[in-house]
Write an enzyme that holds these catalytic residues in place. Structure first.
Site, PDB file in Angstrom:
ATOM      1  N   LYS A 229       0.813  -1.216   0.000  1.00 11.51           N
ATOM      2  CA  LYS A 229       0.000   0.000   0.000  1.00 11.51           C
ATOM      3  C   LYS A 229       0.844   1.264   0.000  1.00 11.51           C
ATOM      4  CE  LYS A 229      -4.462  -1.410   1.800  1.00 11.51           C
ATOM      5  NZ  LYS A 229      -5.503  -1.179   2.793  1.00 11.51           N
TER       6      LYS A 229
ATOM      7  N   LYS B 211      -4.895  -9.014  -7.249  1.00 16.19           N
ATOM      8  CA  LYS B 211      -6.075  -9.197  -6.402  1.00 16.19           C
ATOM      9  C   LYS B 211      -7.225  -8.294  -6.872  1.00 16.19           C
ATOM     10  CE  LYS B 211      -5.949  -7.706  -2.215  1.00 16.19           C
ATOM     11  NZ  LYS B 211      -5.718  -7.344  -0.820  1.00 16.19           N
TER      12      LYS B 211
ATOM     13  N   LYS C 123     -10.739  -2.772  -4.323  1.00 20.54           N
ATOM     14  CA  LYS C 123     -11.586  -1.580  -4.338  1.00 20.54           C
ATOM     15  C   LYS C 123     -10.912  -0.434  -5.073  1.00 20.54           C
ATOM     16  CE  LYS C 123     -13.498  -2.323   0.286  1.00 20.54           C
ATOM     17  NZ  LYS C 123     -13.313  -2.015   1.705  1.00 20.54           N
TER      18      LYS C 123
HETATM   19  P1  AMP Z   1     -11.170  -4.676   3.069  1.00 19.98           P
HETATM   20  O1  AMP Z   1     -12.041  -4.245   1.971  1.00 19.98           O
HETATM   21  O2  AMP Z   1      -9.719  -4.530   2.754  1.00 19.98           O
HETATM   22  O3  AMP Z   1     -11.551  -4.116   4.397  1.00 19.98           O
HETATM   23  O4  AMP Z   1     -11.407  -6.252   3.190  1.00 19.98           O
HETATM   24  C1  AMP Z   1     -12.540  -6.818   3.804  1.00 19.98           C
HETATM   25  C2  AMP Z   1     -12.462  -8.318   3.776  1.00 19.98           C
HETATM   26  O5  AMP Z   1     -12.499  -8.799   2.431  1.00 19.98           O
HETATM   27  C3  AMP Z   1     -11.161  -8.873   4.378  1.00 19.98           C
HETATM   28  O6  AMP Z   1     -11.458 -10.044   5.125  1.00 19.98           O
HETATM   29  C4  AMP Z   1     -10.324  -9.216   3.175  1.00 19.98           C
HETATM   30  O7  AMP Z   1      -9.426 -10.255   3.429  1.00 19.98           O
HETATM   31  C5  AMP Z   1     -11.386  -9.652   2.173  1.00 19.98           C
HETATM   32  N1  AMP Z   1     -10.938  -9.433   0.779  1.00 19.98           N
HETATM   33  C6  AMP Z   1     -10.607  -8.249   0.213  1.00 19.98           C
HETATM   34  N2  AMP Z   1     -10.247  -8.409  -1.085  1.00 19.98           N
HETATM   35  C7  AMP Z   1     -10.359  -9.739  -1.345  1.00 19.98           C
HETATM   36  C8  AMP Z   1     -10.129 -10.546  -2.518  1.00 19.98           C
HETATM   37  N3  AMP Z   1      -9.741 -10.020  -3.668  1.00 19.98           N
HETATM   38  N4  AMP Z   1     -10.330 -11.887  -2.399  1.00 19.98           N
HETATM   39  C9  AMP Z   1     -10.761 -12.427  -1.227  1.00 19.98           C
HETATM   40  N5  AMP Z   1     -10.998 -11.740  -0.093  1.00 19.98           N
HETATM   41  C10 AMP Z   1     -10.797 -10.399  -0.145  1.00 19.98           C
END
Ligand code: AMP
Ligand code: TRP
Length: 333
Positions: A114, A198, A201
């Protein structure tokens, strides 16, 4: 056995299929087990580790809350709240940052990704982000933490921090070391435009992800445009890793229909991608469209969402303020 579940999602917009299959779907299953106590947190303090527009942040806090509920988390059964409403999270994070070692944080790969090339310009919050995450979990004595694969390292750090705190203050088992709950298969959903990246967002291309707010036409269009390769659909798992886009789309399909990869490969072996994509679109629309419609409906009722967060934060605060009081006592305040 009953589990104490804690997990968090950042309110940074564009919640997508990776969040859904990697984390939120699992939250719903855990919420549905009668014996589990679940707490799901909209981690707005984590969101501000990178600059946020205040209006957008407010909107995204409500949208993440709406997504939890629209996906099937029942706010009467589980606690849903936003982190900034419970002061113990910030307090505990500071205390734990004095227990954590710089060497441990230096190993965190998410920070490296990041912060990019110019680490000197990253916020201190982005660097100490995993310590706040440890505070979130440890304040509630969580036994299990459902997350996507990318959070595994942060959970290991959380366990190290808990153990060091317990050692330093001679209080065995006071902070509970949590177990990660990571899907065995398909725990990392990749971009629709690049099977090695990956799904995220923050990807500038909206075509790289299925957003949970996408409508039917958008979903169909994104799957149509998803990157593939010129060969027919694979007939076995051999060398599949050399075809990351095919592997990812088959993984998404398998996760949605709840079957293993081998079975999905057999179902489409040797066929054209277009036939597979039609089927995948149908299944995605069936799963995501009701969620996206419900999110839209809930977002029209801001008071309902704000009330859920307020009620949730009162319940969370009861648990967290008791724990932080005990923490302060142990360290001599
Ligand atoms: P975040 O949006 O970073 O707060 O992530 C929220 C949840 O979604 C966390 O448990 C991440 O590990 C999961 N997550 C985010 N991106 C992915 C992805 N591309 N594949 C699987 N899990 C994800
Ligand atoms: N760091 C997690 C992510 O980016 C979000 C998070 C914050 C979290 N606090 C947490 C997840 C506590 C599980 C438990 O996805």
């Amino acid at each position: 056995m009953s589990k104490k579940i804690f997990s968090g999602v950042q309110p940074t917009g564009n919640l997508h299929l990776g969040n859904y299959l990697g984390a939120i779907k699992n939250f719903v299953e855990l919420n549905n087990k009668k014996e589990n106590e679940c707490i799901f947190c909209v981690v707005d303090l984590h969101a501000i580790t990178v600059k946020q527009d205040p209006k957008e942040l407010k909107k995204n806090i409500r949208e993440t809350t709406a997504t939890f509920i629209a996906s099937g988390i029942d706010p009467k059964k589980s606690i849903i709240f936003n982190q900034s409403m419970v002061p113990a999270h910030s307090e505990c994070a500071w205390i734990l940052s004095c227990v954590s070692r710089i060497g441990w944080l230096n190993r965190m790969t998410q920070f490296k990704e990041k912060a990019g090339k110019d680490k000197e310009k990253a916020s201190i919050g982005l660097y100490s982000y995993p310590v706040l995450m440890a505070a979130d979990i440890l304040l509630y004595d969580a036994t299990h933490v459902p997350v996507g694969d990318d959070q595994k390292q942060h959970l290991e750090l959380c366990r190290d921090i808990a153990q060091k705190f317990n050692n330093d203050f001679d209080s065995p088992n006071f902070l509970k070391t949590p177990e990660p709950l990571i899907q065995k298969e398909f725990s990392r959903i990749m971009s629709l435009k690049d099977g090695l990246k990956k799904m995220s967002k923050s990807d500038p291309s909206d075509l790289s992800r299925i957003n949970l707010t996408d409508n039917k036409e958008q979903i169909i269009n994104k799957i149509k445009k998803a990157k593939t390769d010129p060969m027919p659909m694979p007939s076995d798992q051999k060398n599949l890793s050399e075809r990351p886009e095919a592997e990812n789309l088959l993984g998404i399909y398998s996760s949605l229909v709840n079957q293993n990869l081998e079975k999905s490969i057999n179902d489409f072996s040797g066929k054209n991608f277009s036939e597979f994509k039609d089927k995948l679109s149908d299944i995605l629309v069936n799963e995501i469209e009701p969620v996206s419609k419900e999110i839209e409906r809930l977002l029209n009722d801001q008071k309902y969402l704000d009330d859920i967060l307020l009620e949730g934060s009162i319940k969370a605060d009861k648990i967290a303020s008791k724990k932080i009081k005990n923490i302060k006592q142990l360290i001599g305040f």
